[in-house]
Write an enzyme that holds these catalytic residues in place. Sequence first.
Site, PDB file in Angstrom:
ATOM      1  N   SER A 266       1.705  11.847  27.170  1.00 14.56           N
ATOM      2  CA  SER A 266       1.960  12.125  28.582  1.00 14.56           C
ATOM      3  C   SER A 266       1.405  10.999  29.459  1.00 14.56           C
ATOM      4  O   SER A 266       1.749   9.828  29.264  1.00 14.56           O
ATOM      5  CB  SER A 266       1.366  13.483  28.927  1.00 14.56           C
ATOM      6  OG  SER A 266       1.803  13.932  30.178  1.00 14.56           O
ATOM      7  N   ASP A 358      12.324  17.465  27.491  1.00 12.65           N
ATOM      8  CA  ASP A 358      11.044  17.260  28.185  1.00 12.65           C
ATOM      9  C   ASP A 358      11.236  17.576  29.668  1.00 12.65           C
ATOM     10  O   ASP A 358      11.951  16.872  30.373  1.00 12.65           O
ATOM     11  CB  ASP A 358      10.610  15.798  27.981  1.00 12.65           C
ATOM     12  CG  ASP A 358       9.202  15.530  28.472  1.00 12.65           C
ATOM     13  OD1 ASP A 358       8.710  16.282  29.339  1.00 12.65           O
ATOM     14  OD2 ASP A 358       8.594  14.558  28.005  1.00 12.65           O
ATOM     15  N   HIS A 393       7.785  18.480  26.033  1.00  7.53           N
ATOM     16  CA  HIS A 393       6.933  17.373  26.445  1.00  7.53           C
ATOM     17  C   HIS A 393       5.720  17.162  25.542  1.00  7.53           C
ATOM     18  O   HIS A 393       5.382  16.043  25.176  1.00  7.53           O
ATOM     19  CB  HIS A 393       6.464  17.643  27.886  1.00  7.53           C
ATOM     20  CG  HIS A 393       5.537  16.611  28.422  1.00  7.53           C
ATOM     21  ND1 HIS A 393       5.929  15.317  28.687  1.00  7.53           N
ATOM     22  CD2 HIS A 393       4.228  16.679  28.757  1.00  7.53           C
ATOM     23  CE1 HIS A 393       4.905  14.635  29.164  1.00  7.53           C
ATOM     24  NE2 HIS A 393       3.861  15.424  29.221  1.00  7.53           N
TER      25      HIS A 393
END
Lengths: 455, 456
Positions: A266, A358, A393
Amino acid sequence: MLGLSFGTSKTLKMAVYSQVMKFRMDMKQCIVQLLVQPSRGLADEKFIVLVQNAPPGYQLTVHALHKSEIGHSWEAFGHYTADTTGAVNVSEDPSLGGTYSGVEQMGLMWSLRPVPGSKPGLRLRKTNVQTPMEVTISVYQGHQTEGFMDLVPLAGVVVERWFMAPGVRRIPITEDGLTATLFLPPGPGPFPGLFDLWGGSGKLVEYRSALLASHGIASLVLDYITPKITMETGKMVDLQYFEKAYKVLEQHPQVLSSRIGMLGLSMGAGMTLKLAVYSQVIKLRCAVSFGGSHVQPVEGSVEQMLDFYFKNSDKIRFTEENEVIYRDLSLPIPSDPSLKVDVGRLKCPLLVVLGDDDQNTPSYESAMDMKEMMERAGNNHLLTILSYPNTGHMIEPPYMPYARSGTYRTLDTHERVKVLWGGEMVAHSRAQEDAWRKTLVFLRENLFGNNQGNK
Amino acid sequence: MSNLLGLRRLVIGMSVHRPVRRLSTMSPPFSPILSVQPTRALVDEKLKVVVENLPPGSPVTLHSLHHSEDEDYWEAYGHYVSDFRGIVSVAEDLSFGGTYTGKEDMGLLWSMRPVPGSRKGLRLRKMNICSPLLFNISVYSGHVTEGFREETPLTSALIERWYMAPGVKRIDIRERGVRGTLFIPPGPGPFPGLLDMWGGGGGLIEYRSALLASHGYVSLAMDYFRSQELESAELEFKYFETAFNIIKEHPQVNPDRVGIFGLSLGSLVTMHVAAESTIVKPRCCICVSGSHFYPHDRTLKEVIMEPMTNSHRVRVDENNHHIWRDLWKELLSDPSKKVDVGKINCPILLVNGQDDQNAPADECAEDIAHLMNAAGNGHLLTRVLYPDTGHLIEPPYSPHCRASNFRVAAVAEKTVTLLWGGQTKPHSDAQEDSWKKILSFLQQNLYSSTSPRAKL
């Protein structure tokens, strides 16, 4: 009923005993046996669950129960039918229902969910990586769907899932204002090194570094969002903070200074790209990005990246359940060079891992743009993209329970928000398993192998 | 075999005509990768040891090191040569020298011996079974035979070997005069049970019981040899019966499926109880390295002292180790000195080594078979006999102990070094094979349904 203390009253003992004996009679004297191998494994290892000695064709439920560090119970289960020899092999036989279905060797782990009645928004994460995660695997008669705590299983075993292999050393790093933990593999070394960066919610998430050290890599996980220095001064860290951490790793007597890589998830992936391209101090042998994006202000550090997100907050969307979709914050992919990391200047191999569902970061669009930039610059031979369908994600090491969203406190307003990650449980779990395996291969090739000459 | 010799000549040839290249003097970046799986295992599980990323055709030594509870160091090592891919796989490749040779996937464990300079007469035993045995597995450059401590290995790994599976409960038993430790498998039960007895060294030895519980049996390790306390044969007998009943009456034990497991002196007790008790009805018995010299009206102490009257028959070998097997020989022809095995009415498994120098296990097994056949219960007897195997037949992969210091509990005033017998490789093979047979025997007699009922 597992773990019932037999120091309790004799009446209770007899009650349980006769209930269990009744089951025995029902099953015509068959004593069902359960075996899970390995009984003590690393958290990223598969296990084999074998039920034996049941009556052929009998309906059984295989159940997993885990009590988290903060006291919440998680469970998963699959419905099976014993074959003609009275056996069930979870790696080969299909589950006919439960929290997972089909042939899923590790379904009992990744489909774990809070037991009915739990408070919403729970997340399963091991904070103390020096002790194992204990999971109780049991077999119940029939196809059960609820009330497992009130039933007596036919058999049960305890399985330990470890994040640290024997001999791995955990070393907190607090010098130079850093908030980090270093995990060293056992042995004399020297070892290749790795930086491990997590996302915008901060804190030190140690389990991935612990696992990497168990695979022979000296791994340093760095808190750059909520380190002590930020908590005390209120100021976010600058690039020098990362460079100081790099020095710690580079100068460590048991680390090979020419073989240091970086891995980020991330926002940590975004930092990885930035540092890989722009840092004069940090020399990386390879880099890995999970659910990341190269779209960020090129200048500055953490504060600037967070400001960038806040500036575009009008692009935030919401689902019907009020989950926040952040992916549009950095869309469309800008053409302004000051807003994306110039990956055309990258000099080391880069592995980009992303899920096409995502909902937090436009990692797919970013990967396509990076590919284009690198093709133009002529360094796209360094790039490998792994794009997984129906995957969200948070692509983490395998077999931890899947979550479609996560609950956080925002850094500025401190209100609780539910952030949508995306993905679908089965596809996402498969992606995590595949991505982790490929990541370990990538790291081994680049950190242990002899691809790049040591000049 | 000729291939092995040919290869050996080739390796020796290499080291004579060309200096063995030490990896440490080669330029980086060779970092060998050592993988030992599983990193945490039960002691009877196999290991997979693989070294990768070596230069092809390079000689390496695989070494294991253990620091025992008694503060001794034990080690084993094998000499290997990596293949064209730069890989050594212990399960598939041959060791050309060291403490074991040939294709031996577990050689790094069973061939362990005290390091040079250690005390004599050692035996490796784990007394605290709540913690694992730790082994350091290392890879050294070249074919090393000594001085491992002074040299830095290329890489090493640490592994844990456990007697107790996760979830097994350990409970101290001090009741009705019985002293022991009870091990209960995880799960609701009910489980089959086992009374577990060691030999004349006395004390409370827990590791086999812990391992049996890890395989699904409620197991009571019993400290039974306390001759000061049990003055009469009758009292002693009651002690064994009580111990058996403690297991049988446990709420998590299936009372119809309790067996007895004995080694050495423990075997004598096992046979004695199985034959003579009117209260205790074991479902099956296992007797390892046992004899049957246990008359009904004698105490344990008397039983042991009996052959001591033949002390002129104690031989010693070239190392002054005591050989006790002949002490018992005279008793073979005297029925009054033996357990009436014709009265045993449950399946019984005898496990013995042909090179047992402590007890005449071979001859006893023959005699027991003869007596049981004559009595009509010979169909209950299963015998296994292993060549070049000694007295101490233990769970697999523990180092073979050919002789060790011994003091018969509360009897002898001094410690002697007893010869147990056996040669390392065949004895280790016997430990591995017998354990499989023992578990299979227990599974069949204590877990499987023997009643001919219709299946669902």
